[in-house]
Design an enzyme around this catalytic site. Structure first.
Site, PDB file in Angstrom:
ATOM      1  N   HIS A 132     -12.938  26.975 -80.356  1.00 59.91           N
ATOM      2  CA  HIS A 132     -11.516  26.945 -79.979  1.00 59.91           C
ATOM      3  C   HIS A 132     -11.331  28.066 -79.031  1.00 59.91           C
ATOM      4  O   HIS A 132     -12.338  29.309 -79.090  1.00 59.91           O
ATOM      5  CB  HIS A 132     -10.722  26.688 -81.050  1.00 59.91           C
ATOM      6  CG  HIS A 132     -10.383  25.413 -81.386  1.00 59.91           C
ATOM      7  ND1 HIS A 132     -11.322  24.874 -82.417  1.00 59.91           N
ATOM      8  CD2 HIS A 132      -9.875  24.437 -81.236  1.00 59.91           C
ATOM      9  CE1 HIS A 132     -11.146  23.568 -82.793  1.00 59.91           C
ATOM     10  NE2 HIS A 132      -9.958  23.339 -81.798  1.00 59.91           N
ATOM     11  N   LYS A 136      -5.933  30.581 -81.189  1.00 58.72           N
ATOM     12  CA  LYS A 136      -5.427  29.369 -82.249  1.00 58.72           C
ATOM     13  C   LYS A 136      -5.222  30.433 -83.446  1.00 58.72           C
ATOM     14  O   LYS A 136      -6.164  31.315 -83.885  1.00 58.72           O
ATOM     15  CB  LYS A 136      -6.825  28.530 -82.420  1.00 58.72           C
ATOM     16  CG  LYS A 136      -6.813  27.621 -83.498  1.00 58.72           C
ATOM     17  CD  LYS A 136      -7.766  26.461 -83.447  1.00 58.72           C
ATOM     18  CE  LYS A 136      -7.675  25.439 -84.474  1.00 58.72           C
ATOM     19  NZ  LYS A 136      -6.185  24.772 -84.486  1.00 58.72           N
TER      20      LYS A 136
END
Ligand SMILES: NC(=O)C1=CN([C@@H]2O[C@H](COP(=O)(O)OP(=O)(O)OC[C@H]3O[C@@H](n4cnc5c(N)ncnc54)[C@H](OP(=O)(O)O)[C@@H]3O)[C@@H](O)[C@H]2O)C=CC1
Ligand SMILES: O=C(O)C1=N[C@H](C(=O)O)C[C@H](O)C1
Length: 246
Positions: A132, A136
């Site tokens: 990711h 995040k």
């Protein structure tokens, strides 16, 4: 249908506001972000809320929505068994209200989880790698945690043996996190959005199931499916697959 978005100025929330505005059958009546008054949902007559905020605030948002009979379609991550039980308890006092919690709204990610569930009992080894963007907040991702739970459940049902692993010396974290007995490895890489591999291995072969969200537009169609169907599904639903006949 009157729709409100919580987290409206965030990366996904902004995308969802645009998706709702582009849909002829939906009307965006409230766009709320941190610091805004959540009572605007009631004042605007919001029927369904879309929540892409933060694991720290989502429970407060949902308590408000359920109390006011506003259905909720929730992408925010960070749900564990305790949080789901709390939602069930709130919903018991508002039995007409529906809440959909989906760790991932992209159709490809839902199919990736389904394929992983099918494959898991056929292999000796299954591990998950999620990749990711570095902004995040949570690790592992909600999608990876859900995939691990589904893989573990499928293997328990099939009576699969434990995974082979001779590791006896380890720098902490080198083998990833243990999620329901499944190893999950989380990468945070600038330039990426949301990606996952489920790596399965047996004698002389491997199978890698990979999904890539290269744009946050990938979450839009699934969220709008949830918005259109949630009123017909009172109570708590976990996973968009339940609205897709999967
Ligand atoms: N299920 C799915 O398919 C997907 C889930 N997600 C999840 O969605 C969540 C949001 O992701 P992302 O958009 O990338 O994050 P962002 O940080 O970009 O957006 C979150 C937004 O919510 C705002 N916010 C914080 N508190 C509140 C509050 N009480 N009420 C309203 N808004 C608030 C934040 O404001 P501020 O920055 O000022 O705090 C920010 O603008 C994460 O949990 C992520 O994992 C993401 C993609 C897909
Ligand atoms: O934070 C994100 O970006 C994402 N969060 C969800 C998750 O934690 O699984 C869904 C997707 O992976 C994007």
């Amino acid at each position: 249908m009157k729709v409100g978005v919580l987290g409206a100025r965030g990366k996904v929330g902004a995308e969802m506001c645009a998706a709702v505005e582009a849909a002829a059958d939906l009307e965006l009546v409230a766009s709320i972000d941190a610091g805004d008054d959540i009572n605007a949902l009631v004042e605007s007559g919001t029927q369904v809320v879309i929540d892409f905020t933060h694991p720290d605030v989502v429970m407060g948002n949902l308590e408000f929505c359920i109390k006011h009979g506003i259905h909720a379609v929730v992408g925010t991550t960070g749900f564990d068994a305790g949080r789901l039980a709390q939602l069930e308890a709130w919903l018991a006092d508002s039995p007409q209200t529906g809440v959909l919690i989906a760790p991932n709204f992209s159709i490809g990610a839902i199919l990736m989880m389904k394929f992983a569930t099918i494959a898991a009992p056929f292999y000796d080894s299954v591990e998950i790698i999620e990749l990711h963007h570095p902004t995040k907040a949570d690790a592992p991702s909600g999608t990876a945690a859900r995939t691990a739970a589904l893989v573990a459940e499928a293997r328990r049902a099939a009576g699969s043996p434990p995974f082979p692993d001779a590791t006896s010396q380890e720098i902490e974290g080198a083998r990833g996190a243990d999620v329901d007995g499944v190893r999950v490895h989380a990468l945070r890489i600038r330039g990426m959005i949301a990606h996952q591999e489920v790596v399965c291995g047996g004698p002389g072969e491997t199978l890698t199931i990979r999904h890539d969200s290269m744009d946050r537009a990938s979450f839009g169609p699934g969220v709008l499916t949830g918005v259109r169907q949630i009123a017909a599904h009172p109570g708590l639903t976990v996973g968009l697959e339940h609205f897709l006949d999967l």
